[in-house]
Each structure stands twice: as structure tokens, then as C-alpha cells.
Design an enzyme around this catalytic site. Structure first.
Site, PDB file in Angstrom:
ATOM      1  CB  SER A   1      -0.973  -0.026   1.186  1.00 11.69           C
ATOM      2  OG  SER A   1      -1.954   0.983   1.036  1.00 11.69           O
TER       3      SER A   1
ATOM      4  CG  ASP B   1     -16.384 -18.484 -10.223  1.00 15.94           C
ATOM      5  OD1 ASP B   1     -15.221 -18.676 -10.632  1.00 15.94           O
ATOM      6  OD2 ASP B   1     -16.838 -19.057  -9.215  1.00 15.94           O
TER       7      ASP B   1
ATOM      8  CG  ASP C   1     -11.391 -18.876 -14.514  1.00 11.47           C
ATOM      9  OD1 ASP C   1     -12.585 -19.248 -14.417  1.00 11.47           O
ATOM     10  OD2 ASP C   1     -10.613 -18.854 -13.544  1.00 11.47           O
TER      11      ASP C   1
ATOM     12  CB  VAL D   1     -11.529 -22.945 -12.761  1.00 14.64           C
ATOM     13  CG1 VAL D   1     -11.551 -23.491 -11.337  1.00 14.64           C
ATOM     14  CG2 VAL D   1     -10.551 -23.734 -13.616  1.00 14.64           C
TER      15      VAL D   1
ATOM     16  CG  ASP E   1     -11.856 -20.322  -8.834  1.00 13.07           C
ATOM     17  OD1 ASP E   1     -12.630 -19.437  -9.215  1.00 13.07           O
ATOM     18  OD2 ASP E   1     -10.649 -20.355  -9.169  1.00 13.07           O
TER      19      ASP E   1
ATOM     20  CB  VAL F   1     -11.518 -16.404  -7.913  1.00 13.55           C
ATOM     21  CG1 VAL F   1     -10.532 -15.383  -8.465  1.00 13.55           C
ATOM     22  CG2 VAL F   1     -11.244 -16.661  -6.444  1.00 13.55           C
TER      23      VAL F   1
ATOM     24  CG  ASP G   1      -6.614  -2.959  -4.036  1.00 12.10           C
ATOM     25  OD1 ASP G   1      -7.369  -2.269  -3.335  1.00 12.10           O
ATOM     26  OD2 ASP G   1      -5.376  -2.917  -3.948  1.00 12.10           O
TER      27      ASP G   1
ATOM     28  CG  HIS H   1      -5.516  -2.261  -0.268  1.00 11.20           C
ATOM     29  ND1 HIS H   1      -4.833  -1.834  -1.390  1.00 11.20           N
ATOM     30  CD2 HIS H   1      -5.001  -1.546   0.779  1.00 11.20           C
ATOM     31  CE1 HIS H   1      -3.958  -0.894  -1.040  1.00 11.20           C
ATOM     32  NE2 HIS H   1      -4.041  -0.703   0.259  1.00 11.20           N
TER      33      HIS H   1
END
Length: 448
Positions: A119, A186, A189, A191, A193, A195, A335, A374
Site C-alpha cells: 500500500s 466466475d 476462465d 474454473v 472457484d 474468483v 482490490d 487490498h
């Protein structure tokens, strides 16, 4: 432990420096540490490096605590010396004092010097490479708070759009729409997961969530409009982008914080302090009266006033490169406070300024980390082994083509690992084996 005070006559400033020197098992190296928010650093941050055998340094960068009040004197004028101390001088002072004390104590200088920061500490790291390229041989810079001159006013954008619409969105709705966009993008990609691997190319619109029940409330078109504007980022009077928005999948509540009864808006502390103390120069500024036109003026003022002093976005790192320095940059793609787009844009400018992508890769590499915020926590695995990888590059000439990210449970058991590859490459599932094991992912270049 040594505490030193550095001054810059004729100014009456006081930069406090803390240096810790191992009484035994010194590894022959010096490590600088940084702060966060508007804090220059703390004495406690040297403990970790010392435990690993480093001589280590930290500094308050000219003021105690994390308030921005240091920038404004009793007469309502800017303390430019203290601003410079925080922007760049303090961390250099700590480095000079730390190396001198290390040499005096051990009878020889450190063989290598490293800086690790997150940061504001990540910003301090890059400022060292830009202004004092011979201070460090290697730098780890995580989610760096560079581009300060653009971030300050832009961080208030989510609050402004809510005030402008006279519509505050509670945390429950922000959390729910964030979960919805993650669910929607999600699997892009290959997958599922929890994310979004590439949130900057996720185009899901919150209108798809309108009408959904959130607790006892309904997500409305007004809510969707606020969310859309936060993701889009601040715009000027011509509709041009002033800075990047919060990426899809990041916690919207980070900058769109509300609370209390009745619900009230709460601006992000460090950015609010920059605005009221350094730009408006009024500690009691009533920001709730802010208009979009006034935010644009503050943004332009920030760029003009703070860019050269505090911006930390000088892309010409040739002196650092020619000194033999190496830098590892990291930024979480979720972030919620500092958009990763800023770090990506900075790195691409470094590439243009230092001879192109291949030439830059000889001394600087950027790793983007999906699903972490972050603080480098979140649904995605967090990078590990960063300093050893940097030391291997600096001291052994082995550039990191692949790093590891890990997730662990409360007992410390490894639950997921993923590889991280230098930008613009990203990890793609090979199609075989567990999606929780790094070995089953390969490096892929983007289709753009």
C-alpha cells in the site's frame, strides 16, 4: 535498537527513524520497511526482518500516526517540508541512516539491501526506485498507492454518486450484488472457484440483479445505477474518465461505506484527509455539500499540486535498472481501495520507457493476483515466498517466471494453490487434475 531523528535545516521537521541490528546471526543484508495509509511506518515492523537475520529499518516519515493533519499548520497553510518528508525524503533518510549504522555496527556495509512494502509501503518502495535508485538492490511492491494525485479525489466518487442521487446503498445490497457478479463471471476462465480471474473484462451489468430480494429489501434500479457508476469510475463534465473504477468482484463497501441510523455516508479516511488537509485546507470541511463539478476541480488541483511531489508514477526506471536493481510488483485484482488498473497502466508505461516488454522483464515484473483484496486476502490464494524469490533474482540471477499463491484454513492446512505468472500471462487450467493444485495450471497469454 536505535532511534534516530533526522532533520533538514532550516526546516524544523523531525523524521524519526528506527533501526534494529541483530546481535547474532546477521545475514549480511539490510531491509527497509514501509507504512500504510498516511502512516510512514512503525517501530514494530522491524521485528519480522530481524527475526530472519536482516538489519532492518522503519520510519514515521516525519509525523506520528496516520492522520493527514501533519500537512496543515496552525495558520491554515501547507507544511510542504512535512509533505516532502512523507512523500519521499523520510524513507530515504531511514535508508541512509540504516546503512550507516549497519556498517558502523558490523564493521562492513550490507552486501545487499531490500525494501518490502504494501500500500503506502509499496508506493514508498517505488519512490525509492524512482528518486534514489542506488538505495536498494531489490524491491517488493504490493498494491502500491502510486498515482496518488489521481486517487485522492477519485476515492470519494462512490460517496459522491450516492449523495448526488440522494440514495445510499446499504452494505447488504453491495455485498449481494458483488456475490452476483462473481457468480456471473466466475466460470469465464473455465474454473468455478468463487474468483473472477479477469475482472477487467467481465461485463455483467447490475440490471440483471434488479428485483432480487436482499434480506427484507429489494435491489432496485436506483441501486443498480449507483453500482454501475462505481464500477465505471469517476467522470468529468465531458464524460471522460478521470480514473479507474472499483473492479467487478471487489468489495464495494470499501469506498462506498455507509453506516448508522439513519444511514449516513462515510468517506475513506486517508483520501478524505488528503482532500480536507492538503487540497481544501480546512480540517472542518463539510464534504457532504460536494458537487460533481467541485470534485472535478479538486481532482485537477490534486494532479497539479501533488503529482510531482507525491505521485510516485515516474515510469523512467532506467537508473534503477542500470544500478542492477530488481523489482517485483504485485496487485490484487479484487482490490477494493486502489484499482489494479492504475498499477497495470504504470507498468506498461515502465515497459515503454525502459526499452519494451522484453527489456523491462530483465529487471521488473508484475504479478496480478485474482480474488485477493487490498490486504491480499479473499477467495483467491495469496502469493508466498516473495522475498526469497527476489533475493534469488538479485543474488543468483534467477528471474521469477512462476510464483506460488496459497490459501490455508484456520489450522494452517493448505486448501488451494495456484501459480502466478508475469503480466500479461495468466494461469489457465490444463483440464486435468484438481483445480485446487497449482501443478494443474499452465501459463497462457491473453487473447488481446
Amino acid at each position: 535498537r536505535v532511534t534516530a531523528i533526522v532533520t533538514h535545516p532550516p526546516a524544523n521537521d523531525r523524521v524519526k527513524v528506527w533501526i534494529a541490528l541483530p546481535m547474532k546471526n546477521w545475514n549480511g543484508r539490510f531491509q527497509g520497511t514501509g507504512g500504510g495509509g498516511l502512516s510512514g511506518g512503525s517501530a514494530g515492523s522491524v521485528s519480522g526482518p530481524v527475526a530472519l537475520g536482516f538489519a532492518a529499518g522503519a520510519t514515521d516519515a516525519g509525523h506520528e500516526g496516520g492522520s493527514g493533519a501533519f500537512a496543515l499548520n496552525a495558520n491554515g497553510r501547507l507544511n510542504w517540508q512535512e509533505i516532502r518528508d512523507f512523500a519521499y525524503l523520510g524513507i530515504h533518510d531511514m535508508t541512509v541512516v540504516g546503512k550507516a549504522l549497519t556498517q558502523a555496527f558490523y564493521g562492513k556495509p550490507p552486501r545487499y539491501s531490500y525494501f518490502v512494502g504494501t500500500s503506502n509501503g509499496g508506493r514508498q518502495a517505488l519512490m525509492e526506485a524512482q528518486r534514489y535508485p542506488e538505495d536498494y538492490d531489490g524491491i517488493v511492491s504490493r498494491c502500491p498507492a502510486i498515482n496518488t494525485q489521481y486517487i485522492a479525489a477519485s476515492s470519494l466518487w462512490p460517496q459522491l454518486v450516492m449523495l448526488e442521487a440522494k440514495h445510499l446503498v446499504p452494505k447488504a445490497k453491495l455485498d449481494a450484488v458483488t456475490a452476483a457478479v462473481i457468480a456471473a463471471c466466475d466460470g469465464d476462465d473455465g474454473v468455478v472457484d468463487g474468483v473472477i480471474d479477469d475482472p477487467l473484462h467481465c461485463t455483467w451489468d447490475p440490471k440483471a440483479f434488479v428485483g432480487t430480494k436482499v434480506g427484507e429489501d429489494i435491489f432496485t434500479e436506483a441501486d443498480a445505477d449507483i453500482v454501475r457508476k462505481i464500477w465505471d469510475g469517476p467522470r468529468d463534465h465531458d464524460g471522460k474518465s478521470m480514473w479507474s473504477g472499483v473492479p467487478r468482484g471487489a468489495d464495494l463497501f470499501g469506498l462506498a461505506t455507509t453506516g448508522g441510523t439513519p444511514l449516513a455516508a462515510k468517506p475513506f479516511g486517508p483520501s478524505f484527509d488528503v482532500l480536507r488537509y492538503m487540497l481544501v485546507q480546512n480540517a472542518n470541511w463539510d464534504w457532504t455539500t460536494l458537487t460533481r463539478a467541485e470534485l472535478e476541480l479538486l481532482h485537477n488541483q490534486s494532479v497539479e499540486m501533488l503529482g510531482a511531489v507525491w505521485g510516485t508514477d515516474d515510469a523512467d526506471l532506467t537508473r534503477f535498472r542500470d544500478h542492477g536493481g530488481k523489482v517485483l510488483l504485485f496487485h490484487g485484482l479484487a482490490d477494493q481501495l486502489l484499482p489494479p488498473q492504475g498499477t497495470i497502466a504504470y507498468f506498461e508505461r515502465v515497459q515503454r520507457a525502459t526499452g519494451g516488454a522484453a527489456r523491462t522483464a530483465e529487471f521488473a515484473r508484475l504479478f496480478l493476483v485474482p480474488g485477493v483484496n487490498h490486504g491480499f486476502s479473499g477467495a483467491g490464494p495469496s502469493p508466498v515466498g516473495l522475498l526469497p524469490a527476489l533475493m534469488s533474482w538479485v543474488e543468483g540471477g534467477k528471474a521469477p517466471d512462476r510464483l506460488l499463491a496459497e490459501s490455508r484454513d484456520k489450522e494452517g492446512k493448505l486448501t488451494r494453490s495456484r501459480p502466478l505468472f508475469p503480466y500479461p500471462q495468466f494461469a489457465k487450467y490444463s483440464g486435468k487434475g484438481s483445480t485446487d493444485e497449482a501443478a494443474n495450471f499452465v501459463a497462457t497469454s491473453p487473447n488481446r
